[in-house]
Design an enzyme around this catalytic site. Structure first.
Site, PDB file in Angstrom:
ATOM      1  NE  ARG A 124     -33.001 -24.248  22.615  1.00  0.00           N
ATOM      2  CZ  ARG A 124     -31.989 -23.429  22.877  1.00  0.00           C
ATOM      3  NH1 ARG A 124     -31.563 -22.562  21.978  1.00  0.00           N
ATOM      4  NH2 ARG A 124     -31.419 -23.441  24.054  1.00  0.00           N
ATOM      5  N   GLY A 168     -18.617 -25.055  15.906  1.00  0.00           N
ATOM      6  CA  GLY A 168     -17.917 -24.109  15.022  1.00  0.00           C
ATOM      7  C   GLY A 168     -16.407 -24.163  15.188  1.00  0.00           C
ATOM      8  CD  GLU A 169     -14.684 -22.506  20.101  1.00  0.00           C
ATOM      9  OE1 GLU A 169     -13.939 -23.183  20.834  1.00  0.00           O
ATOM     10  OE2 GLU A 169     -15.523 -21.695  20.547  1.00  0.00           O
ATOM     11  CG  HIS A 221     -25.994 -17.801  21.424  1.00  0.00           C
ATOM     12  ND1 HIS A 221     -26.456 -18.588  20.395  1.00  0.00           N
ATOM     13  CD2 HIS A 221     -25.950 -18.591  22.523  1.00  0.00           C
ATOM     14  CE1 HIS A 221     -26.699 -19.810  20.842  1.00  0.00           C
ATOM     15  NE2 HIS A 221     -26.401 -19.840  22.130  1.00  0.00           N
ATOM     16  CD  GLU A 241     -21.312 -17.793  25.418  1.00  0.00           C
ATOM     17  OE1 GLU A 241     -20.925 -18.983  25.415  1.00  0.00           O
ATOM     18  OE2 GLU A 241     -22.498 -17.462  25.268  1.00  0.00           O
ATOM     19  NE  ARG A 274     -26.006 -17.222  29.005  1.00  0.00           N
ATOM     20  CZ  ARG A 274     -26.458 -18.347  28.479  1.00  0.00           C
ATOM     21  NH1 ARG A 274     -26.252 -19.501  29.093  1.00  0.00           N
ATOM     22  NH2 ARG A 274     -27.104 -18.327  27.345  1.00  0.00           N
ATOM     23  CG  ASN A 283     -24.640 -19.758  32.685  1.00  0.00           C
ATOM     24  OD1 ASN A 283     -25.867 -19.725  32.815  1.00  0.00           O
ATOM     25  ND2 ASN A 283     -24.046 -20.087  31.551  1.00  0.00           N
TER      26      ASN A 283
END
Ligand code: ADP
Length: 396
Positions: free
Chosen positions: A237, A328-329, A176, A380, A87, A9
């Site tokens: 962002r 989120g986790e 994503h 991912e 990626r 990536n």
């Protein structure tokens, strides 16, 4: 195929590389940073973390070569890998799944570069570097946009002159995709049902943030658009703003490049807090009484809750609202504040399950009687490794 697989990536000045063993078991990961500068450096993480020296001003190819040399010298990679997965950020309308890279594919990635000028060219640099290091190994491209190619036209078209779409491809693409697909795969596995009958709302909240409605296994709405700037408030962002802002700021004397850079790099949590894009640091600052940090977290959760409400309009049922990505986790507070706004939609958290991130509950954090809410770690790189392995095996 029992060989090792590499996942690459490439960012503008960085490389993330992961080495997977047979059965997609992660063995090592590497991060090279500050490429192209005198501070170029790399670290490799196995059971322990090791810094490796890079020549001054190492470019991507030199960085990749140094990492691979180290993996070979330390007997983690004893022969060429079976496949390399890359990626790639933007696949435009050309790619709805992962593909083996050939010249036509690299040309198409290049053609999509005007849609992702910060990402696609550097993704191509990584591809070319690995092709020259391993000319006989199958290279596979896995696109951030591919999963969203099922969006219906009412979801992907902007209300703009039609020829902007027809002539220039101005539409919502979504990003994503690998992470949202990972949520679909993991949730359907946990529910023991096929992914084609699984519907969910997937909220990927990392430095970049996006949310996707998945109906019967297909992406049907998503918050990121033509670029990854649209939608939720992110680390740096802005997410959604009034398009009238551009004219206003230009009349204030800002040029388009400055406006774009500010919206991408100086806005979001960083802009609102005037401090940092790091949610964990903001939570601490808020606890210490920093009002700007508090409002940044509040705005983040408010925007997210609004989007979750909007995503419900695309679903006929919902097997789960899923939180993933670093925020989120891990952020009990973000999940709590967001879901607290969704009681009218039938979502309520169990505070104890939320505090323990659903440990021992298959990730479930909802209260009894609520629509299901889950915390699911994203993977991912594991998804890219699996695609690379599958396509590599078909391509021998
Ligand atoms: P990337 O998108 O770069 O992969 P991550 O998915 O790792 O980023 O997410 C990074 C974000 O996750 C940061 O804002 C970080 O502060 C946040 N984060 C990580 N751990 C926690 C935590 N325990 N509590 C709150 N936020 C956290």
């Amino acid at each position: 195929m029992q060989d090792h697989v590499l996942v690459v990536n490439c960012g503008s000045s960085s490389i993330k590389l992961a080495l997977y063993g047979p059965e997609d078991r992660p063995i090592a990961s590497a991060l090279a940073e500050n490429l192209g500068t005198a501070e170029a450096r790399a670290t490799i993480r196995t059971n322990e973390k090791t810094a490796i020296a890079l020549p001054d001003h190492s470019d991507h190819e030199q960085g990749l070569a140094a990492i691979i040399d180290w993996l070979e010298a330390n007997r983690m990679l004893q022969s060429a890998p079976g496949a390399v997965g890359h990626r790639v950020v933007h696949g435009g309308e050309r790619f709805s799944e992962s593909v083996v890279i050939d010249e036509a594919v690299t040309d198409a990635i290049e053609e999509c570069a005007d849609l992702a000028p910060l990402h696609n060219p550097v993704n191509l640099t990584g591809i070319r570097a690995m092709q020259s290091l391993y000319p006989n190994v199958t290279q596979v491209a896995v696109f951030d946009t591919a999963f969203h190619q099922t969006l219906p036209s009412h979801a992907y078209l902007y209300a703009l002159p039609r020829h902007w779409y027809e002539d220039w491809g101005v539409r919502r693409y979504g990003f994503h995709g690998t992470s949202h697909a990972c949520m679909l795969q993991t949730l359907s596995g946990r529910l023991k049902q096929p992914s084609r009958s699984t519907s969910l709302i997937s909220a990927h909240l990392g430095n970049g943030c996006s949310i996707t409605a998945i109906e019967q296994g297909q992406s049907v709405d998503t918050s990121m658009g033509l670029t990854p700037l649209e939608g939720l408030i992110m680390g740096t962002r802005s997410g959604d703003v009034d398009p009238g802002l551009f004219d206003f700021l230009q009349r204030k004397g800002l040029d388009p490049t400055t406006i774009n850079q500010t919206l991408n790099r100086e806005s979001g949590l960083r802009g609102l807090s005037g401090k940092t894009n790091d949610m964990r640091a903001l939570e601490q600052a808020s606890l210490d009484g920093d009002e700007h940090a508090t409002v940044a977290i509040e705005a983040f959760c408010f925007r997210l809750a609004r989007y979750i409400g909007a995503m419900m309009a695309s679903l006929t049922h919902c097997d789960g609202l899923v939180f993933t990505g670093g925020i989120g986790e891990n952020s009990v507070r973000v999940r709590e504040k967001t879901v607290a706004r969704l009681a009218m939609l039938g979502f309520t958290l169990d505070p104890e399950r939320n505090r323990s991130h659903g440990d021992g509950q298959q990730g479930a954090i909802h209260a009894d009687g609520s629509h299901p809410v889950y915390v699911i770690p994203t993977d991912e790189e594991g998804m890219i490794a699996a695609d690379a392995r599958t396509l590599g095996a078909q391509n021998v």
